[in-house]
Design an enzyme around this catalytic site. Structure first.
Site, mmCIF file in Angstrom:
data_model
loop_
_atom_site.group_PDB
_atom_site.id
_atom_site.type_symbol
_atom_site.label_atom_id
_atom_site.label_comp_id
_atom_site.label_asym_id
_atom_site.label_seq_id
_atom_site.Cartn_x
_atom_site.Cartn_y
_atom_site.Cartn_z
ATOM 1 N N TRP A 6 25.872 32.454 -45.343
ATOM 2 C CA TRP A 6 24.532 32.779 -45.868
ATOM 3 C C TRP A 6 24.301 32.132 -47.225
ATOM 4 O O TRP A 6 23.160 32.024 -47.678
ATOM 5 C CB TRP A 6 24.347 34.301 -45.991
ATOM 6 C CG TRP A 6 24.381 35.021 -44.676
ATOM 7 C CD1 TRP A 6 25.390 35.797 -44.203
ATOM 8 C CD2 TRP A 6 23.359 35.032 -43.658
ATOM 9 N NE1 TRP A 6 25.079 36.288 -42.952
ATOM 10 C CE2 TRP A 6 23.829 35.839 -42.599
ATOM 11 C CE3 TRP A 6 22.094 34.439 -43.539
ATOM 12 C CZ2 TRP A 6 23.093 36.066 -41.442
ATOM 13 C CZ3 TRP A 6 21.361 34.664 -42.381
ATOM 14 C CH2 TRP A 6 21.852 35.475 -41.357
ATOM 15 N N ARG B 33 30.302 16.646 -42.977
ATOM 16 C CA ARG B 33 30.980 15.386 -43.313
ATOM 17 C C ARG B 33 30.803 14.353 -42.200
ATOM 18 O O ARG B 33 30.692 13.157 -42.443
ATOM 19 C CB ARG B 33 32.468 15.650 -43.594
ATOM 20 C CG ARG B 33 32.710 16.111 -45.024
ATOM 21 C CD ARG B 33 34.065 16.740 -45.190
ATOM 22 N NE ARG B 33 34.090 18.062 -44.574
ATOM 23 C CZ ARG B 33 35.209 18.732 -44.304
ATOM 24 N NH1 ARG B 33 36.379 18.195 -44.588
ATOM 25 N NH2 ARG B 33 35.144 19.934 -43.772
ATOM 26 N N HIS C 191 25.233 19.401 -37.241
ATOM 27 C CA HIS C 191 25.279 20.680 -36.514
ATOM 28 C C HIS C 191 24.807 20.499 -35.066
ATOM 29 O O HIS C 191 25.353 21.100 -34.145
ATOM 30 C CB HIS C 191 24.418 21.728 -37.232
ATOM 31 C CG HIS C 191 24.942 22.079 -38.604
ATOM 32 N ND1 HIS C 191 26.266 22.361 -38.844
ATOM 33 C CD2 HIS C 191 24.316 22.186 -39.823
ATOM 34 C CE1 HIS C 191 26.439 22.634 -40.129
ATOM 35 N NE2 HIS C 191 25.273 22.524 -40.751
ATOM 36 N N THR D 120 30.164 35.204 -42.394
ATOM 37 C CA THR D 120 29.396 36.076 -43.297
ATOM 38 C C THR D 120 29.188 35.386 -44.654
ATOM 39 O O THR D 120 28.331 35.792 -45.425
ATOM 40 C CB THR D 120 30.121 37.431 -43.502
ATOM 41 O OG1 THR D 120 31.512 37.176 -43.730
ATOM 42 C CG2 THR D 120 29.977 38.342 -42.308
ATOM 43 N N ASP E 278 34.855 22.897 -37.948
ATOM 44 C CA ASP E 278 34.513 22.468 -39.305
ATOM 45 C C ASP E 278 34.279 20.963 -39.359
ATOM 46 O O ASP E 278 34.864 20.208 -38.585
ATOM 47 C CB ASP E 278 35.652 22.860 -40.262
ATOM 48 C CG ASP E 278 35.236 22.788 -41.719
ATOM 49 O OD1 ASP E 278 34.022 22.651 -41.997
ATOM 50 O OD2 ASP E 278 36.124 22.853 -42.588
ATOM 51 N N GLY E 279 33.433 20.549 -40.276
ATOM 52 C CA GLY E 279 33.248 19.113 -40.529
ATOM 53 C C GLY E 279 31.927 18.561 -40.040
ATOM 54 O O GLY E 279 31.741 17.338 -40.041
ATOM 55 N N GLU F 75 49.582 30.651 -33.101
ATOM 56 C CA GLU F 75 50.028 29.294 -33.449
ATOM 57 C C GLU F 75 48.823 28.553 -34.029
ATOM 58 O O GLU F 75 47.687 28.769 -33.592
ATOM 59 C CB GLU F 75 50.542 28.560 -32.193
ATOM 60 C CG GLU F 75 51.765 29.189 -31.586
ATOM 61 C CD GLU F 75 52.989 29.111 -32.499
ATOM 62 O OE1 GLU F 75 53.137 28.107 -33.217
ATOM 63 O OE2 GLU F 75 53.794 30.064 -32.494
ATOM 64 N N LEU G 206 35.921 32.297 -17.618
ATOM 65 C CA LEU G 206 36.145 32.064 -19.049
ATOM 66 C C LEU G 206 35.277 32.997 -19.895
ATOM 67 O O LEU G 206 34.080 33.132 -19.636
ATOM 68 C CB LEU G 206 35.786 30.604 -19.379
ATOM 69 C CG LEU G 206 35.794 30.229 -20.862
ATOM 70 C CD1 LEU G 206 37.219 30.105 -21.384
ATOM 71 C CD2 LEU G 206 35.040 28.924 -21.102
HETATM 72 C C1 FPP Z 1 31.175 24.006 -40.443
HETATM 73 O O1 FPP Z 1 30.918 22.668 -40.766
HETATM 74 C C2 FPP Z 1 30.331 24.379 -39.334
HETATM 75 C C3 FPP Z 1 29.436 25.406 -39.354
HETATM 76 C C4 FPP Z 1 29.268 26.308 -40.508
HETATM 77 C C5 FPP Z 1 28.552 25.650 -38.206
HETATM 78 C C6 FPP Z 1 29.241 25.576 -36.911
HETATM 79 C C7 FPP Z 1 28.237 25.544 -35.849
HETATM 80 C C8 FPP Z 1 28.286 24.730 -34.791
HETATM 81 C C9 FPP Z 1 29.395 23.794 -34.560
HETATM 82 C C10 FPP Z 1 27.268 24.769 -33.737
HETATM 83 C C11 FPP Z 1 27.289 26.109 -33.074
HETATM 84 C C12 FPP Z 1 26.687 26.058 -31.778
HETATM 85 C C13 FPP Z 1 26.322 27.156 -31.098
HETATM 86 C C14 FPP Z 1 25.928 27.000 -29.714
HETATM 87 C C15 FPP Z 1 26.282 28.486 -31.697
HETATM 88 P P1 FPP Z 1 30.330 22.359 -42.203
HETATM 89 O O2 FPP Z 1 28.859 22.387 -42.122
HETATM 90 O O3 FPP Z 1 30.904 23.305 -43.211
HETATM 91 O O4 FPP Z 1 30.861 20.915 -42.426
HETATM 92 P P2 FPP Z 1 31.309 20.283 -43.821
HETATM 93 O O5 FPP Z 1 32.464 21.116 -44.324
HETATM 94 O O6 FPP Z 1 31.728 18.915 -43.440
HETATM 95 O O7 FPP Z 1 30.130 20.318 -44.732
#
Ligand code: FPP
Length: 255
Positions: free
Chosen positions: A83, A38, A51, A80, A34-35, A221, A145
């Site tokens: 979207w 931001r 991203h 989910t 997450d983040g 955990e 892995l």
């Molecule tokens: C949440 O941050 C992140 C996501 C919804 C997307 C996560 C995806 C990736 C980290 C890349 C994935 C890579 C592959 C190879 C599949 P946010 O956008 O909600 O951040 P915010 O809360 O700060 O707005």
């Protein structure tokens, strides 16, 4: 056309991991990444750059998890509920698995990584599914892995689908409700074949689970960090694992 970049795994292999205990390394680490948004905002950049950099953190974390001897790494890449985001952001996120795998799949194969996907195929664009399925197919014989992408994943949907399946079996007389056990439910979840997460990490300072592995996290955990996902690296993973190693898991019992 996606340009092939220099191998990240080989490059990162030259970095020596810091001192750490290899005892009691969590078998399964699951991460709520997450983040990204931001992070981008804090750098004065558009969200999609967040991203993009989140994808780089996926690479770093995969390498670090492999070095540590973690057996399963689950990454929450798209829920989910995601979207609901603007179409251009969803489109961008849907392209990331394809982009990531176009660059990294050969290296993942070479490094004995097994790629898996946990989530609904329905609704995903064909290019996303095709990229994931190719990776799953080409790595299914690997026994290193397990890199498990939670993509179009939602735990309530997973549990609902599991209930529907069991309900159908009851209706046809193939299942007696009294024979339903927690283990049976586990076998009907999308994570079937993967042990429950020992450690769940969430970045960005948010302290919630957001519909992630609700069934599987009964005794996981938790480790939270204020770091935004694009800044996550092997040091943070080691920190989380070190904290995990200091904890005593009792599963409701006594030590
Ligand atoms: C949440 O941050 C992140 C996501 C919804 C997307 C996560 C995806 C990736 C980290 C890349 C994935 C890579 C592959 C190879 C599949 P946010 O956008 O909600 O951040 P915010 O809360 O700060 O707005």
């Amino acid at each position: 056309m996606i340009k092939r970049v220099r191998s990240w795994w080989t490059r990162e292999d030259k970095i020596q991991p810091p001192e750490r205990s290899m005892d009691n390394v969590p078998e399964h680490v699951a991460i709520i990444m997450d983040g990204n948004g931001r992070w981008a905002k804090s750098h004065g950049l558009p969200r999609f750059i967040g991203h993009q950099n989140g994808m780089k953190a996926v690479k770093r974390t995969t390498i670090a998890a492999d070095k540590l001897g973690i057996k399963y790494l689950t990454l929450y890449a798209f829920s989910t509920e995601n979207w609901k985001r603007p179409k251009d952001e969803v489109d961008f996120l849907m392209r990331l698995p394809q982009e990531f795998l176009a660059i990294e799949l050969d290296e993942l194969i070479e490094k004995n990584v097994q790629v898996r996907m946990m989530g609904d195929r329905e609704g995903l664009p064909s290019y996303t599914i095709n990229a994931m399925e190719e990776a799953v197919r080409k790595t299914e014989g690997n026994d290193g892995l397990v890199l498990n992408f939670a993509l179009n994943y939602g735990s309530r949907k997973e549990i609902t689908d599991c209930m529907r399946e069991l309900g159908r079996k009851i209706k046809t007389g193939d299942l007696n409700p009294d024979d339903i056990t927690p283990e049976m439910l586990g076998q009907h979840m999308l994570s079937s074949g993967i042990p429950d997460p020992d450690l769940i990490i969430r970045t960005s300072g948010e302290m919630r689970i957001s519909n992630f592995m609700l069934w599987q996290m009964a005794y996981s955990e938790m480790w939270f960090t204020d770091i935004y996902w694009p800044d996550f690296n092997e040091q943070y993973l080691y920190e989380a694992v070190a904290e995990y190693q200091r904890r005593t898991r009792r599963y409701g019992g006594l030590t």
